[in-house]
Design a protein around this motif. Structure first.
Motif, PDB file in Angstrom:
ATOM      1  N   HIS A 223       0.836  -1.198   0.000  1.00 16.23           N
ATOM      2  CA  HIS A 223       0.000   0.000   0.000  1.00 16.23           C
ATOM      3  C   HIS A 223       0.861   1.234   0.000  1.00 16.23           C
ATOM      4  O   HIS A 223       2.099   1.151   0.060  1.00 16.23           O
ATOM      5  CB  HIS A 223      -0.954   0.004   1.198  1.00 16.23           C
ATOM      6  N   ARG A 224       0.248   2.401  -0.053  1.00  9.22           N
ATOM      7  CA  ARG A 224       0.963   3.671  -0.054  1.00  9.22           C
ATOM      8  C   ARG A 224       1.784   3.825   1.223  1.00  9.22           C
ATOM      9  O   ARG A 224       1.425   3.271   2.281  1.00  9.22           O
ATOM     10  CB  ARG A 224      -0.020   4.830  -0.199  1.00  9.22           C
ATOM     11  N   PRO A 225       2.863   4.625   1.207  1.00 11.41           N
ATOM     12  CA  PRO A 225       3.678   4.787   2.410  1.00 11.41           C
ATOM     13  C   PRO A 225       3.121   5.794   3.409  1.00 11.41           C
ATOM     14  O   PRO A 225       3.321   5.650   4.621  1.00 11.41           O
ATOM     15  CB  PRO A 225       5.017   5.275   1.860  1.00 11.41           C
ATOM     16  N   ASN A 227      -0.097   8.766   4.753  1.00  7.14           N
ATOM     17  CA  ASN A 227      -1.540   8.768   4.995  1.00  7.14           C
ATOM     18  C   ASN A 227      -2.292   9.181   3.731  1.00  7.14           C
ATOM     19  O   ASN A 227      -1.767   9.879   2.872  1.00  7.14           O
ATOM     20  CB  ASN A 227      -1.884   9.657   6.201  1.00  7.14           C
ATOM     21  N   GLY A 228      -3.510   8.712   3.629  1.00  8.24           N
ATOM     22  CA  GLY A 228      -4.324   8.990   2.452  1.00  8.24           C
ATOM     23  C   GLY A 228      -5.598   8.175   2.485  1.00  8.24           C
ATOM     24  O   GLY A 228      -5.757   7.279   3.323  1.00  8.24           O
ATOM     25  N   PRO A 229      -6.515   8.440   1.574  1.00  4.89           N
ATOM     26  CA  PRO A 229      -7.826   7.790   1.597  1.00  4.89           C
ATOM     27  C   PRO A 229      -7.816   6.340   1.139  1.00  4.89           C
ATOM     28  O   PRO A 229      -8.806   5.633   1.322  1.00  4.89           O
ATOM     29  CB  PRO A 229      -8.661   8.661   0.655  1.00  4.89           C
ATOM     30  N   ASP A 230      -6.721   5.880   0.534  1.00  4.83           N
ATOM     31  CA  ASP A 230      -6.682   4.518   0.000  1.00  4.83           C
ATOM     32  C   ASP A 230      -7.030   3.464   1.047  1.00  4.83           C
ATOM     33  O   ASP A 230      -7.685   2.461   0.746  1.00  4.83           O
ATOM     34  CB  ASP A 230      -5.294   4.194  -0.566  1.00  4.83           C
ATOM     35  N   HIS A 275       6.691  -5.140   7.573  1.00  2.00           N
ATOM     36  CA  HIS A 275       6.499  -4.410   8.829  1.00  2.00           C
ATOM     37  C   HIS A 275       6.754  -2.917   8.654  1.00  2.00           C
ATOM     38  O   HIS A 275       6.092  -2.086   9.262  1.00  2.00           O
ATOM     39  CB  HIS A 275       7.456  -4.933   9.913  1.00  2.00           C
ATOM     40  N   ASP A 276       7.759  -2.593   7.836  1.00  2.00           N
ATOM     41  CA  ASP A 276       8.220  -1.208   7.722  1.00  2.00           C
ATOM     42  C   ASP A 276       7.798  -0.565   6.414  1.00  2.00           C
ATOM     43  O   ASP A 276       8.471   0.343   5.915  1.00  2.00           O
ATOM     44  CB  ASP A 276       9.745  -1.165   7.846  1.00  2.00           C
ATOM     45  N   LEU A 277       6.669  -0.992   5.855  1.00  3.84           N
ATOM     46  CA  LEU A 277       6.266  -0.495   4.547  1.00  3.84           C
ATOM     47  C   LEU A 277       6.137   1.022   4.525  1.00  3.84           C
ATOM     48  O   LEU A 277       6.519   1.678   3.554  1.00  3.84           O
ATOM     49  CB  LEU A 277       4.937  -1.143   4.129  1.00  3.84           C
ATOM     50  N   SER A 278       5.630   1.614   5.578  1.00  6.59           N
ATOM     51  CA  SER A 278       5.433   3.066   5.607  1.00  6.59           C
ATOM     52  C   SER A 278       6.747   3.832   5.670  1.00  6.59           C
ATOM     53  O   SER A 278       6.767   5.042   5.416  1.00  6.59           O
ATOM     54  CB  SER A 278       4.545   3.451   6.800  1.00  6.59           C
ATOM     55  N   GLN A 279       7.832   3.151   5.990  1.00  8.84           N
ATOM     56  CA  GLN A 279       9.139   3.813   6.038  1.00  8.84           C
ATOM     57  C   GLN A 279       9.918   3.638   4.734  1.00  8.84           C
ATOM     58  O   GLN A 279      10.998   4.202   4.578  1.00  8.84           O
ATOM     59  CB  GLN A 279       9.975   3.260   7.198  1.00  8.84           C
ATOM     60  N   PHE A 295       2.632  -9.084  -4.954  1.00 10.99           N
ATOM     61  CA  PHE A 295       1.582  -9.574  -5.840  1.00 10.99           C
ATOM     62  C   PHE A 295       0.529  -8.506  -6.085  1.00 10.99           C
ATOM     63  O   PHE A 295       0.106  -8.279  -7.222  1.00 10.99           O
ATOM     64  CB  PHE A 295       0.935 -10.821  -5.239  1.00 10.99           C
ATOM     65  N   ALA A 296       0.097  -7.819  -5.030  1.00  8.75           N
ATOM     66  CA  ALA A 296      -0.993  -6.857  -5.151  1.00  8.75           C
ATOM     67  C   ALA A 296      -0.648  -5.556  -4.440  1.00  8.75           C
ATOM     68  O   ALA A 296       0.164  -5.522  -3.511  1.00  8.75           O
ATOM     69  CB  ALA A 296      -2.288  -7.436  -4.585  1.00  8.75           C
ATOM     70  N   TYR A 297      -1.278  -4.507  -4.910  1.00  4.54           N
ATOM     71  CA  TYR A 297      -1.105  -3.163  -4.359  1.00  4.54           C
ATOM     72  C   TYR A 297      -2.418  -2.437  -4.579  1.00  4.54           C
ATOM     73  O   TYR A 297      -3.073  -2.615  -5.611  1.00  4.54           O
ATOM     74  CB  TYR A 297       0.032  -2.444  -5.094  1.00  4.54           C
ATOM     75  N   TYR A 298      -2.865  -1.628  -3.622  1.00  7.18           N
ATOM     76  CA  TYR A 298      -4.098  -0.885  -3.836  1.00  7.18           C
ATOM     77  C   TYR A 298      -3.845   0.617  -3.801  1.00  7.18           C
ATOM     78  O   TYR A 298      -3.083   1.127  -2.983  1.00  7.18           O
ATOM     79  CB  TYR A 298      -5.195  -1.293  -2.841  1.00  7.18           C
ATOM     80  N   GLY A 299      -4.501   1.302  -4.753  1.00  7.08           N
ATOM     81  CA  GLY A 299      -4.316   2.742  -4.886  1.00  7.08           C
ATOM     82  C   GLY A 299      -4.968   3.223  -6.160  1.00  7.08           C
ATOM     83  O   GLY A 299      -5.597   2.456  -6.895  1.00  7.08           O
ATOM     84  N   PRO A 300      -4.829   4.509  -6.480  1.00  7.31           N
ATOM     85  CA  PRO A 300      -5.470   5.066  -7.677  1.00  7.31           C
ATOM     86  C   PRO A 300      -4.842   4.518  -8.945  1.00  7.31           C
ATOM     87  O   PRO A 300      -3.627   4.303  -9.013  1.00  7.31           O
ATOM     88  CB  PRO A 300      -5.233   6.572  -7.543  1.00  7.31           C
ATOM     89  N   ILE A 301      -5.672   4.316  -9.957  1.00  6.22           N
ATOM     90  CA  ILE A 301      -5.169   3.737 -11.196  1.00  6.22           C
ATOM     91  C   ILE A 301      -4.190   4.666 -11.885  1.00  6.22           C
ATOM     92  O   ILE A 301      -3.281   4.212 -12.587  1.00  6.22           O
ATOM     93  CB  ILE A 301      -6.349   3.348 -12.116  1.00  6.22           C
ATOM     94  N   PHE A 302      -4.313   5.993 -11.673  1.00  7.26           N
ATOM     95  CA  PHE A 302      -3.374   6.893 -12.335  1.00  7.26           C
ATOM     96  C   PHE A 302      -1.960   6.775 -11.764  1.00  7.26           C
ATOM     97  O   PHE A 302      -0.999   7.231 -12.386  1.00  7.26           O
ATOM     98  CB  PHE A 302      -3.850   8.353 -12.328  1.00  7.26           C
TER      99      PHE A 302
END
Length: 463
Positions: A223-225, A227-230, A275-279, A295-302
């Protein structure tokens, strides 16, 4: 309210020289009605009157303001045919600063008579409360994707026009599935199985575990590192509600515990998320999402623009390995969905040329939507205009050509007061949960306390 007082105090100490425009007139506290504002005088065809509009934009995707500028050329031809030729010139003000700061600067500039005529709408409720947005309710809306005006509507009135339909999705790597034992055809068919409800959120989580366990990839889900709406898309997949029918912020304690438990387990129990994805930062995460490390990641298509660049692939090459699916139905959520986060453009309530500015937006929506299709094509997004999504520029785009159906499942979230505070605190808890320093129960309690301290009672409903 605390938040509004803070914003007002902050605005009083900001530099006033950031933005210049609005024809140089002083902006009154109460904006005059459009009928009181001047329009250019009639002119003959050989001597068209020239007007200058200040157009502002922040950060990436300058194809948005450039679309307005391109539409002006076509609008001028229409004006000439109608017998009142006008030449429209633009003064560009493109910046790259924090969005909260940018929005506050716009409000400050409006209060001091220095607001641009046309600008992005990023905080509609506060902008409306300040009186700085022109009412666009007379804009023809039936040409738009259903529901796309929700984030830009306050008390039933429309205050900005959405230019695109970027949707937040789940990226998945087809090559990982092939290494896992799926056929290429099975890997490519996964989005259809999600759309039909055959493949659920629970199936997806199990698949993330399975491809990680057998070594098909290093990580199952990224996921994104920051904060955000994702993160709220996963929260919603788990049955979470974060706003009500009135657009008021909601703290859904039961669902929040479920989300925090999932977050904790993903990093500490199942070990499908670092564990440290946000860093790790965006470059590492974009590469992870693009090369199959995850394998997977979630976020905006752009974001595919950044992900593809991180792995040095052009869009066609990228689409060979990575595909997009909606958030699947789950035991807590009956329907697959995507969240749309359209980018929108607003008009100053004190522009000298309200009708011309509105005509520019109407030209894009009704006649020149091919320009908006080109914008969507450039940033890898669907368009807010239904007809634009049928144009070749979008249908031939390797990233979005197969996701047009998502427009029918897209949810455009209304502007919700207090959302920035909510998302910021949510991410604080996510970081600690993934590091394993707190329990899900402790995270729920801490978040509830922080929201009670930082939001007023009328800004949030606890349930």
């Amino acid at each position: 309210m605390k938040k509004k007082i803070f914003a007002l105090v902050l605005s009083l100490v900001m530099a006033a020289a950031l933005l210049v425009g609005c024809g140089g007139q002083d902006a009154p506290t109460q904006a005059p009605s459009p009928s009181q504002q001047p329009e250019p005088s009639q002119s003959d065809a050989s001597h068209p009157e020239t007007i200058t509009l200040k157009i502002s934009h922040n950060y990436d995707f300058t194809t948005i303001p450039e679309a307005v500028i391109s539409a002006a050329e076509r609008l001028e031809k229409r004006y000439a045919e109608e017998g009142h030729p006008i030449h429209i010139e633009f003064e560009r003000d493109y910046q790259r600063i924090d969005w909260t700061e940018y929005s506050q600067n716009l409000i400050f500039a409006f209060k001091n008579g220095n607001c641009p005529d046309i600008f992005p709408a990023s905080d509609v409720p506060n902008m409306v409360a300040s009186g700085m947005l022109l009412d666009l309710s007379d804009l023809k809306t039936d040409v738009f994707v259903n529901g796309v005006f929700s984030p830009f509507t306050v008390d039933g009135a429309v205050y900005a026009m959405p230019f695109d339909l970027p949707v937040r999705v789940i990226y998945y790597n087809k090559s990982v599935l092939v290494r896992h034992g799926w056929t290429p055809e099975e890997a490519a068919a996964l989005p259809d199985k999600v759309a039909s409800g055959e493949f659920t959120w629970e199936d997806f989580v199990q698949l993330c575990k399975d491809v990680t366990a057998d070594g098909s990839c290093q990580w199952g889900l990224a996921h994104r590192p920051g904060n955000g709406p994702d993160f709220l898309d996963v929260f919603q997949s788990l049955g979470g509600q974060y706003y009500d029918e009135n657009g008021t912020l909601v703290f859904d304690e039961e669902a929040m515990l479920r989300f925090f438990q999932f977050t904790y387990d993903a990093a500490n129990t199942w070990e499908i998320t670092p564990h440290d994805l946000s860093q790790q930062g965006w470059p590492a995460i974009n590469a992870m999402a693009g090369d199959g490390t995850a394998f997977a990641y979630y976020g905006p298509i752009f974001s595919a623009t950044y992900v593809a660049t991180a792995v040095e692939k052009d869009p066609e090459q990228f689409a060979e390995d990575v595909a997009f699916m909606m958030f699947p139905a789950s035991q807590y959520n009956d329907e697959p969905f995507v969240i749309a986060a359209p980018q929108a453009t607003a008009i100053s309530a004190v522009t000298k040329y309200p009708e011309i500015c509105k005509d520019l937006l109407a030209e894009l929506a009704n006649n020149s939507y091919d320009i908006l299709a080109d914008h969507a094509d450039t940033i890898f997004a669907l368009s807010s205009i239904k007809a634009a999504n049928e144009l070749e520029s979008i249908k031939n785009n390797p990233i979005v050509r197969d996701v047009g159906y998502m427009a029918d499942h897209a949810i455009a979230v209304p502007s919700v007061a207090g959302m920035d505070t909510f998302n910021s605190q949510l991410h604080t808890e996510i970081v600690q949960l993934e590091l394993g320093t707190i329990t899900p129960e402790e995270a729920v309690a801490d978040m509830k306390i922080q929201l009670e301290l930082n939001l007023d009672a009328d800004e949030i409903i606890f349930k």
